[in-house]
Scaffold this active site. Structure first.
Site, PDB file in Angstrom:
ATOM      1  NE  ARG A 328       1.322  12.208  -3.493  1.00 28.00           N
ATOM      2  CZ  ARG A 328       0.294  11.746  -2.761  1.00 28.00           C
ATOM      3  NH1 ARG A 328      -0.175  10.524  -2.983  1.00 28.00           N
ATOM      4  NH2 ARG A 328      -0.243  12.486  -1.809  1.00 28.00           N
ATOM      5  CD  GLU A 420      -3.399   7.192  -6.046  1.00 23.81           C
ATOM      6  OE1 GLU A 420      -3.630   7.350  -4.843  1.00 23.81           O
ATOM      7  OE2 GLU A 420      -2.761   8.010  -6.723  1.00 23.81           O
ATOM      8  N   GLY A 445      -3.865   2.256  -1.418  1.00 21.84           N
ATOM      9  CA  GLY A 445      -4.477   3.355  -0.679  1.00 21.84           C
ATOM     10  C   GLY A 445      -5.986   3.217  -0.707  1.00 21.84           C
ATOM     11  CG  PHE A 446      -9.866   2.309   2.230  1.00 22.45           C
ATOM     12  CD1 PHE A 446     -10.583   1.201   1.822  1.00 22.45           C
ATOM     13  CD2 PHE A 446     -10.548   3.341   2.863  1.00 22.45           C
ATOM     14  CE1 PHE A 446     -11.955   1.113   2.039  1.00 22.45           C
ATOM     15  CE2 PHE A 446     -11.912   3.273   3.083  1.00 22.45           C
ATOM     16  CZ  PHE A 446     -12.619   2.152   2.671  1.00 22.45           C
ATOM     17  CG  ASP A 448      -7.093   8.902  -4.263  1.00 19.45           C
ATOM     18  OD1 ASP A 448      -8.029   9.492  -4.814  1.00 19.45           O
ATOM     19  OD2 ASP A 448      -6.080   9.486  -3.847  1.00 19.45           O
ATOM     20  CG  ASP A 619      -4.545  13.099   1.244  1.00 25.79           C
ATOM     21  OD1 ASP A 619      -5.638  12.500   1.152  1.00 25.79           O
ATOM     22  OD2 ASP A 619      -3.467  12.568   0.935  1.00 25.79           O
TER      23      ASP A 619
END
Length: 712
Positions: A328, A420, A445-446, A448, A619
């Protein structure tokens, strides 16, 4: 820092030394050719990168103005959508199409299984993740709450062991049942004339063995595309008491791993970036090692080898021993001190990542490449935080330019598009279309995505409490649309459709109960926080035939834009004082618990206790949602600055207590004047004006100050 000029672009001397000495040899390129090409790419793409960032700001300003003119919940959704189309936030839907991505490894294209995300700066974690392709089911059950109770005593707990074996063999009965009887009653596994004895109900599930046919060291099964390996060794403690000598059961687990240079690392300068690139180089070379202390003794960890087996028809076959690795890169926002443009300004970090990570990946797919990570000959790059199809198209052109520089065929560099950001969600088909020849991954992704939801509509009014977000119409539409659009665009059989993280590594029992919902959506991968979690989540992919479900899922109508664009505003903001205080404390504690390690210790991902002392793998996405939510409530008068200050001070004391056992930890209380505490508050008080609500600019600035303070 010293710089070396290459065609008007200045590159940090340490970066040049790293590339010239470590990356260029064996790449088929000369250093001069690489740096000349890199300079050309920075000149070509840096200005456009900045223009795209300005488009974000311009669109946000127009949305802010609209909400100021139309405050409160949206009552005319048609007018709101028309406005978003008028300003170019929503683009026309493309005509139906199918992606054309080719040369994709089966772990991504046709298999369904868990995915790990690991910080690139931690070599030990990176190795653990890469080696998590196979995981011990016995260990996963024995040491977690996936089974009731827990192991007792300093040594092996035979009662717990018996419980583990019983459960594991029950799963064998479920996934690979015998023609008669139970795996629990088997006294001998052997291979006769290419078939397993005792016979399986479905003989085709027998995949092979190791050792001798009449006395195998292991037997392998394959169900729903995933292998299960039953290890046999009567000399071990476990095997000596097992009727068939079974000593363990290995699950094929983390099919893929994302090695992360973004949200899970604290890489703020050239030195940090080189450290991250070095670990990616070790992975591509196959020689990454890490020595650490365990039990008072040094232990060296390296990459696992492949598995050599014999198939039922007696042929030799090799099974992949490691997770297929994606890398990434960072998004378009941040700049790097490692490269200076002609005007002396810092260059886009994402362009540097594209150049260096793909140069390193020539070790695997170049003319002298090992073809170990990708036998199909592809490089897999996940690109986060792109806003809409124009930004995705920019990435496509950037990757094409890098391919030309590196001498790679077009679309060798594959891309994962993380869904996201709100503008990407609203234009997902167009985003996929923009990279239709190289896309291999979309996901949801919830954290972000909710952070961007809040920031985009910051001026509209007060948002509902953070804990209520998962029950909203927009999040349901977001999750469903991601799968539906991915399937409609032909990702099945060519790419991954992924779901988000299970954040609680110590709550494996809950994960086993709940995370089966992800494969049931038709997603063929989902994020897990550890190799152990990957082993247990693999169970779900044996219980759910994801690929078999997709035809039925594809027949369901795709949710419209209307629920996706419904802003999660509170209809009644007259919350009791204790509700407001609890929400503030929950957000403040989460921010402080993560930021204090990020700023003071450079730890970008770790298990952070939440306000209830439950360890969560966190994160940067955690910060975005929490800081944006607090900033929103502050803006709309749900709380005062004094209340926010008080919540941070109360929670700083709690976070200090939670970290009391860490010798490297620097307490925030009672002075509340450290850089970590200051950074945490800045994320809230300056949150409304941060670009897209991102936390990176402030975090990087404070971490650079801390490193200077520490003399690092």
């Amino acid at each position: 820092m010293d710089y070396l000029e290459k065609d008007g672009i200045r590159f940090a001397a340490p970066l040049v030394e790293f590339v010239d000495s470590k990356c260029i040899p064996g790449s088929g390129l000369t250093a001069d050719a690489f740096w000349a090409g890199a300079a050309k790419i920075f000149k070509e793409f840096s200005g456009e990168n900045d223009r795209l960032l300005q488009v974000r700001e311009d669109l946000q300003a127009k949305i802010d103005a609209w909400h100021e003119a139309n405050p409160g919940p949206i009552t005319d959704h048609d007018a709101y959508e028309a406005f978003l189309r008028e300003i170019g936030y929503i683009v026309p839907e493309p005509e139906p199409f199918q992606i054309t991505t080719a040369n994709v490894d089966p772990e991504i294209a046709t298999m369904a299984g868990p995915q790990l995300v690991v910080p690139s700066l931690n070599a030990r974690f990176v190795l653990n993740a890469a080696n998590a392709r196979w995981g011990s089911l016995y260990d996963a059950f024995y040491g977690t709450d996936a089974l009731p109770g827990e192991a007792k005593g300093p040594g092996y707990d035979e009662e717990r062991g018996a419980q583990v074996v019983d459960k594991a063999k029950s799963l064998l009965d479920e996934f690979v049942p015998l023609a008669s009887g139970s795996h629990k009653d088997v006294t001998d596994y052997k291979v006769v004339n290419g078939a397993l004895e005792p016979a399986l109900k479905d003989p085709s599930l027998f995949a092979g063995f190791t050792g001798l046919p009449d006395n195998p060291d292991s037997v392998l099964f394959k169900q729903n595309g995933l292998h299960i390996q039953v290890l046999i060794d009567r000399s071990t403690n476990v095997g000596s008491t097992d009727p068939a000598g079974v000593t363990d059961i290995l699950m094929e687990a983390a099919l893929t791993t994302i090695v992360d240079l973004e949200d899970s690392v604290a890489a703020v300068d050239c030195t940090d970036k080189i450290d991250a690139y070095t670990n990616w180089l070790g992975l591509m070379n196959g020689d990454l090692e890490e020595t650490f202390q365990k039990g008072g003794k040094p232990l060296t960890r390296s990459l696992n080898g492949d598995k050599d087996i014999t198939t039922p028809d007696g042929k030799a076959r090799t099974l992949q021993g490691r997770s297929t690795l994606l890398v990434r890169n960072v998004g378009h926002l941040m700049k790097t001190e490692a490269v200076l443009l002609e005007d002396g300004s810092q260059a886009p970090e994402g362009v540097m990542d594209a150049l260096i990570t793909n140069l390193i990946s020539l070790r695997d797919v170049g003319p002298e490449g090992r073809r170990v990570n990708s036998p199909a000959g592809s490089i897999y790059v996940v690109k986060p935080k792109m806003h809409g199809p124009e930004e995705v198209a920019f990435t496509d052109r950037l990757f094409a330019a890098v391919e030309d520089l590196l001498g790679l065929a077009r679309n060798t560099i594959k891309v994962g598009v993380m869904d996201e950001e709100r503008r990407t969600s609203a234009n997902l088909a167009a985003c996929i279309k923009a990279v239709s020849g190289r896309i291999v991954f979309i996901n949801t992704g919830f954290l972000d995505r909710t952070g961007d939801e809040i920031h985009t509509s910051m001026k509209a009014g007060a948002m509902i409490p953070k804990t209520d977000m998962k029950g909203t119409d927009w999040i349901a539409a977001y999750e469903e649309r991601n799968v539906a659009i991915g399937l409609a665009c032909g990702l099945s059989g060519k790419a991954q459709i992924g779901k988000g993280m299970w954040a609680a590594p110590d709550r494996m029992g809950d994960m086993l109960e709940q995370k089966i919902g992800h494969p049931k959506t038709g997603a063929n991968t989902a994020w897990v926080p550890s190799p152990t979690a990957a082993t247990l989540h693999a169970i779900h992919y044996h219980q759910v035939d994801v690929m078999g479900l997709r035809d039925e899922i594809a027949k369901k109508p795709c949710p419209s834009l209307k629920p996706l664009l419904s802003v999660p505003l509170a209809k009644d903001t007259n919350w009791p004082a204790d509700v407001v205080e609890r929400e503030l404390e929950n957000n403040a504690q989460g921010i402080l618990g993560y930021v204090v390690r990020w700023i003071d210790q450079g730890v970008g991902c770790s298990k952070v206790p939440d306000i209830n002392d439950i360890g969560l793998m966190e994160d940067r996405a955690t910060l975005r949602i929490s800081s944006q939510h607090m900033a929103n409530w502050l803006m709309h008068g749900i709380c005062t600055k004094e209340q926010v200050d008080a919540a941070f001070e109360r929670m700083a004391k709690k976070v200090d207590e939670q970290n009391a056992g860490d010798a490297a930890y620097e307490p925030m209380a009672p002075k509340f004047d450290g850089l970590a505490f200051e950074a945490s508050k800045a994320l809230v008080f300056e949150g409304a004006v941060q670009p897209s609500g991102y936390t990176e600019p402030l975090l990087h600035a404070f971490r650079v100050k801390k490193k200077a303070e520490q003399g690092a």
